[in-house]
Design an enzyme around this catalytic site. Structure first.
Site, PDB file in Angstrom:
ATOM      1  N   SER A 114     -15.940  14.193   3.578  1.00 34.73           N
ATOM      2  CA  SER A 114     -14.622  13.658   3.744  1.00 34.73           C
ATOM      3  C   SER A 114     -13.600  14.964   3.905  1.00 34.73           C
ATOM      4  O   SER A 114     -13.375  15.747   2.998  1.00 34.73           O
ATOM      5  CB  SER A 114     -14.209  12.702   2.659  1.00 34.73           C
ATOM      6  OG  SER A 114     -12.861  12.888   2.513  1.00 34.73           O
ATOM      7  N   SER A 144     -22.294  14.010 -19.280  1.00 31.50           N
ATOM      8  CA  SER A 144     -21.610  12.918 -19.780  1.00 31.50           C
ATOM      9  C   SER A 144     -20.245  13.479 -20.382  1.00 31.50           C
ATOM     10  O   SER A 144     -19.804  14.441 -20.648  1.00 31.50           O
ATOM     11  CB  SER A 144     -22.298  12.550 -21.151  1.00 31.50           C
ATOM     12  OG  SER A 144     -21.467  11.322 -21.616  1.00 31.50           O
ATOM     13  N   GLY A 145     -19.363  12.489 -20.136  1.00 30.93           N
ATOM     14  CA  GLY A 145     -17.860  12.534 -20.685  1.00 30.93           C
ATOM     15  C   GLY A 145     -16.989  12.180 -19.538  1.00 30.93           C
ATOM     16  O   GLY A 145     -15.628  12.366 -20.045  1.00 30.93           O
ATOM     17  N   LYS A 192     -30.339  11.544 -20.462  1.00 34.28           N
ATOM     18  CA  LYS A 192     -29.083  10.954 -20.022  1.00 34.28           C
ATOM     19  C   LYS A 192     -29.205   9.639 -20.038  1.00 34.28           C
ATOM     20  O   LYS A 192     -28.183   8.835 -20.403  1.00 34.28           O
ATOM     21  CB  LYS A 192     -28.469  11.853 -19.071  1.00 34.28           C
ATOM     22  CG  LYS A 192     -27.422  10.869 -18.419  1.00 34.28           C
ATOM     23  CD  LYS A 192     -26.263  11.136 -19.351  1.00 34.28           C
ATOM     24  CE  LYS A 192     -24.722  10.898 -18.992  1.00 34.28           C
ATOM     25  NZ  LYS A 192     -24.544   9.648 -18.091  1.00 34.28           N
ATOM     26  N   HIS A 234     -28.934   8.317 -23.739  1.00 35.25           N
ATOM     27  CA  HIS A 234     -27.649   8.301 -23.990  1.00 35.25           C
ATOM     28  C   HIS A 234     -27.060   6.958 -23.436  1.00 35.25           C
ATOM     29  O   HIS A 234     -26.174   6.487 -24.303  1.00 35.25           O
ATOM     30  CB  HIS A 234     -27.045   9.641 -23.321  1.00 35.25           C
ATOM     31  CG  HIS A 234     -25.569   9.681 -23.408  1.00 35.25           C
ATOM     32  ND1 HIS A 234     -24.677   8.902 -22.271  1.00 35.25           N
ATOM     33  CD2 HIS A 234     -24.856  10.321 -24.173  1.00 35.25           C
ATOM     34  CE1 HIS A 234     -23.483   9.237 -22.764  1.00 35.25           C
ATOM     35  NE2 HIS A 234     -23.429   9.973 -23.912  1.00 35.25           N
ATOM     36  N   ASN A 235     -27.183   6.606 -22.409  1.00 38.74           N
ATOM     37  CA  ASN A 235     -26.585   5.385 -21.527  1.00 38.74           C
ATOM     38  C   ASN A 235     -26.893   4.349 -22.245  1.00 38.74           C
ATOM     39  O   ASN A 235     -25.872   3.471 -22.337  1.00 38.74           O
ATOM     40  CB  ASN A 235     -26.694   5.555 -19.999  1.00 38.74           C
ATOM     41  CG  ASN A 235     -25.721   6.602 -19.316  1.00 38.74           C
ATOM     42  OD1 ASN A 235     -25.158   7.672 -19.950  1.00 38.74           O
ATOM     43  ND2 ASN A 235     -25.329   6.207 -18.232  1.00 38.74           N
ATOM     44  N   GLU A 281     -24.886   4.083 -25.061  1.00 34.95           N
ATOM     45  CA  GLU A 281     -23.719   3.825 -24.854  1.00 34.95           C
ATOM     46  C   GLU A 281     -23.560   2.018 -24.541  1.00 34.95           C
ATOM     47  O   GLU A 281     -22.498   1.783 -25.134  1.00 34.95           O
ATOM     48  CB  GLU A 281     -23.175   4.458 -23.470  1.00 34.95           C
ATOM     49  CG  GLU A 281     -21.946   4.311 -23.037  1.00 34.95           C
ATOM     50  CD  GLU A 281     -21.970   4.978 -21.706  1.00 34.95           C
ATOM     51  OE1 GLU A 281     -22.139   6.419 -21.543  1.00 34.95           O
ATOM     52  OE2 GLU A 281     -21.767   4.540 -20.683  1.00 34.95           O
ATOM     53  N   TYR A 282     -24.495   1.675 -23.979  1.00 37.72           N
ATOM     54  CA  TYR A 282     -24.180   0.147 -23.713  1.00 37.72           C
ATOM     55  C   TYR A 282     -24.288  -0.588 -25.055  1.00 37.72           C
ATOM     56  O   TYR A 282     -23.484  -1.384 -25.214  1.00 37.72           O
ATOM     57  CB  TYR A 282     -25.490  -0.039 -22.912  1.00 37.72           C
ATOM     58  CG  TYR A 282     -25.271  -0.198 -21.462  1.00 37.72           C
ATOM     59  CD1 TYR A 282     -24.957   1.095 -20.650  1.00 37.72           C
ATOM     60  CD2 TYR A 282     -25.893  -1.235 -20.745  1.00 37.72           C
ATOM     61  CE1 TYR A 282     -24.890   1.161 -19.411  1.00 37.72           C
ATOM     62  CE2 TYR A 282     -25.617  -1.159 -19.222  1.00 37.72           C
ATOM     63  CZ  TYR A 282     -25.229   0.120 -18.658  1.00 37.72           C
ATOM     64  OH  TYR A 282     -25.250   0.170 -17.102  1.00 37.72           O
TER      65      TYR A 282
HETATM   66  C1  6PG Z   1     -21.112   9.195 -19.393  1.00 37.66           C
HETATM   67  C2  6PG Z   1     -20.959   7.890 -18.796  1.00 37.66           C
HETATM   68  C3  6PG Z   1     -21.278   7.846 -17.225  1.00 37.66           C
HETATM   69  C4  6PG Z   1     -21.762   6.429 -16.657  1.00 37.66           C
HETATM   70  C5  6PG Z   1     -20.533   5.004 -17.138  1.00 37.66           C
HETATM   71  C6  6PG Z   1     -20.790   3.953 -16.333  1.00 37.66           C
HETATM   72  O1  6PG Z   1     -22.118   9.600 -20.070  1.00 37.66           O
HETATM   73  O2  6PG Z   1     -20.099   9.959 -18.862  1.00 37.66           O
HETATM   74  O3  6PG Z   1     -22.403   7.377 -19.232  1.00 37.66           O
HETATM   75  O4  6PG Z   1     -22.435   8.521 -16.920  1.00 37.66           O
HETATM   76  O5  6PG Z   1     -21.858   6.291 -15.336  1.00 37.66           O
HETATM   77  O6  6PG Z   1     -20.635   4.960 -18.344  1.00 37.66           O
HETATM   78  O7  6PG Z   1     -21.833   3.384 -16.561  1.00 37.66           O
HETATM   79  P1  6PG Z   1     -21.901   2.010 -16.043  1.00 37.66           P
HETATM   80  O8  6PG Z   1     -21.496   1.538 -14.806  1.00 37.66           O
HETATM   81  O9  6PG Z   1     -23.644   1.484 -15.935  1.00 37.66           O
HETATM   82  O10 6PG Z   1     -21.457   1.098 -17.537  1.00 37.66           O
END
Ligand code: 6PG
Length: 481
Positions: free
Chosen positions: A38, A130-131, A184, A187-188, A191-192
């Site tokens: 872009s 992440s972050g 990672k 990690h997610n 996170e969930y």
């Molecule tokens: C991070 C997050 C990131 C992730 C979002 C969205 O560590 O910064 O994990 O990488 O993309 O959290 O994830 P979902 O769309 O699956 O909720």
């Protein structure tokens, strides 16, 4: 614009994450190049810091702007786009150059790409970042894996742009091949699970205890000042204070109750099932996001099965919230413990050479699941680097025991009141089975053998056995003979 000297770092994909990461790198004295299809994004990038960042829409010019060996990071959506970008890069880079995939790629794809590029003599690093946008700008947590030699080349940049906790950067080499993306992904998954647990506390605070938005804000604020301190609770607290200009109600209350997902949570569950390693709190978090999408069906079911208002949830909310804090602590530990257990298992099966203590160390800052509890996880692996499961650590054990009353009260109360808190319930059920020397799985084995001759093992006897359950009751035969 003419570029005076070659850049140290190249970025493909100039969305907010990509541009923020470049700004972060430039802050540490490196020059950068960026590429995007872009033209608008390239123009915007060139305006950010014309001395130190150079944007391109031409891949060849982009490659020529980089010092050799070239270091190119891709921050593009996971999937086939990554493969196409790699193919484009192969036309303009040279063997010996370093390609970093900084997106949320599936670890199986990373393994494939690693092999493909290794055969062509390119260095490939699959790196979890992440972050979010703020993390990219101010200091993310980064999980690089794959080519160790290449990591040593980019390490000086990565360690400077990472977040720092007690002086330590939140980046480290994770391990072989797809190790970085596997870490990672887990990690997610955690996170969930944490997000689901927090949303279940919201449900109880709102519909169980009948707290106002302000009161809920105060609960999260207080929890975040204690041992539950975490980035996710911090933003939850702030969400409970956020009103759009000109409105006097929370934006939260206008948001549709259908959660989206990009797939990393699902992949964590799938990977765990492939490794036959249970992570039920993460699984239920994925499933509840999925259930949230069936809004119409849920709305019809709400009419069909109305939840009658039961007796008041508690006559002492303050005391109840203190016991909820224990329940949350318990379930949170369970979520992290399951994720770490999965990493432990993946390390054995996939021979990643992971160091779980190092993973805990780099998750203490910069990433979405950073929390006070990660210090305890880090300490647990410092004490015992081979620790198989966090529940077995002495100090975590003590805290778990102290939280049991809280989680049992919480889970029985939600059940009695018809309030959904499945991740909490599952965290307790998992624990009660985890600490059971005897599980009722012998019955499952008997049933399998009964209807399908699937055989079973006997206590204290070697071999596998089969019984004709509807025949002569005294015989069980060695299935191998
Ligand atoms: C991070 C997050 C990131 C992730 C979002 C969205 O560590 O910064 O994990 O990488 O993309 O959290 O994830 P979902 O769309 O699956 O909720």
């Amino acid at each position: 614009m003419t570029q005076k000297k070659h850049s140290s770092f190249g970025m493909i994909g100039l969305g907010t994450m990509g541009s923020n990461l470049l700004l972060n790198i430039v802050d540490h004295g490196f020059t950068c190049s960026g590429y995007d299809i872009s033209p608008d994004k390239v123009v915007a990038l060139n305006e950010l810091n014309p001395e130190a960042i150079h944007g391109f829409t031409d891949m060849k010019e982009f490659a020529q702007s980089l010092k050799t060996p070239r270091v190119v990071m891709m921050l593009v959506p996971a999937g086939t786009i990554v493969d196409s970008v790699i193919e484009e890069l192969l036309l303009v880079l040279e063997p010996g150059d370093i390609i970093i995939d900084g997106g949320n790629s599936h670890f199986v794809d990373t393994d494939r790409r690693f092999k493909y590029l290794e055969e062509k003599n390119y260095h490939f690093i699959g790196m979890g970042v992440s972050g979010g946008e703020e993390g990219a700008r101010r200091g993310p947590s980064m999980m690089p894996g794959g080519d160790k030699e290449a990591y040593e080349v980019v390490k000086p940049i990565l360690t400077q742009i990472a977040a720092h906790v007690n002086g330590d950067p939140t980046v480290a080499y994770m391990g072989e091949r797809s190790a970085g993306h596997f870490v990672k992904m887990v990690h997610n998954g955690i996170e969930y699970a944490l997000m689901q647990l927090i949303s279940e506390t919201y449900e109880v605070l709102k519909n169980g205890l009948g707290l106002s938005d302000n009161e809920i804000h105060d609960v999260y604020k207080k929890w975040n000042e204690g041992r539950l301190q975490s980035y996710l609770l911090e933003i939850t607290r702030d969400i409970f204070a956020f009103k759009e200009n000109g409105t006097d109600h929370l934006l939260l209350n206008d948001i549709k109750d259908e959660a989206k997902a990009k797939g990393t949570g699902k992949w964590t569950s799938q990977a765990a099932m492939d490794l036959t390693l249970p992570i039920p709190v993460i699984d239920i978090a994925v499933s509840m996001r999925d259930l949230s999408k069936y809004k119409e069906l849920r709305t019809q079911a709400a009419d069909l099965y109305p939840n009658k208002k039961a007796e008041p949830y508690s006559d002492d909310n303050e005391k109840y919230i203190a016991s909820m804090e224990e329940a949350f602590y318990f379930a949170m530990v369970s979520a992290y413990a399951q994720g770490m257990h999965l990493l432990h298992r993946a390390n054995v099966d996939y021979k990643y050479n992971l160091d779980l203590g190092v993973i805990a160390k780099i998750w203490r800052g910069g990433c979405i699941i950073r929390s006070a509890f990660l210090e305890d996880i880090y300490a647990a692996y410092q004490k015992n680097p081979e620790l198989e499961h966090l529940f077995m650590d002495d100090s975590i054990h003590e805290n778990i025991v102290r939280s049991l009353a809280g989680i049992r009260t919480f889970v029985s109360d939600v059940a009695r009141h018809g309030i959904a808190a499945p991740a909490f319930s599952v965290s307790l059920g998992y624990f009660d089975n985890f600490r059971a020397a005897e599980m009722p799985a012998n019955l499952i084995q008997a049933q399998r053998d009964f209807f399908g001759s699937h055989t079973y093992e006997l206590k204290g006897k070697k071999g596998v056995f089969h019984t004709d359950w509807e025949g002569d009751p005294k015989v069980n035969t060695d299935a191998d003979s």
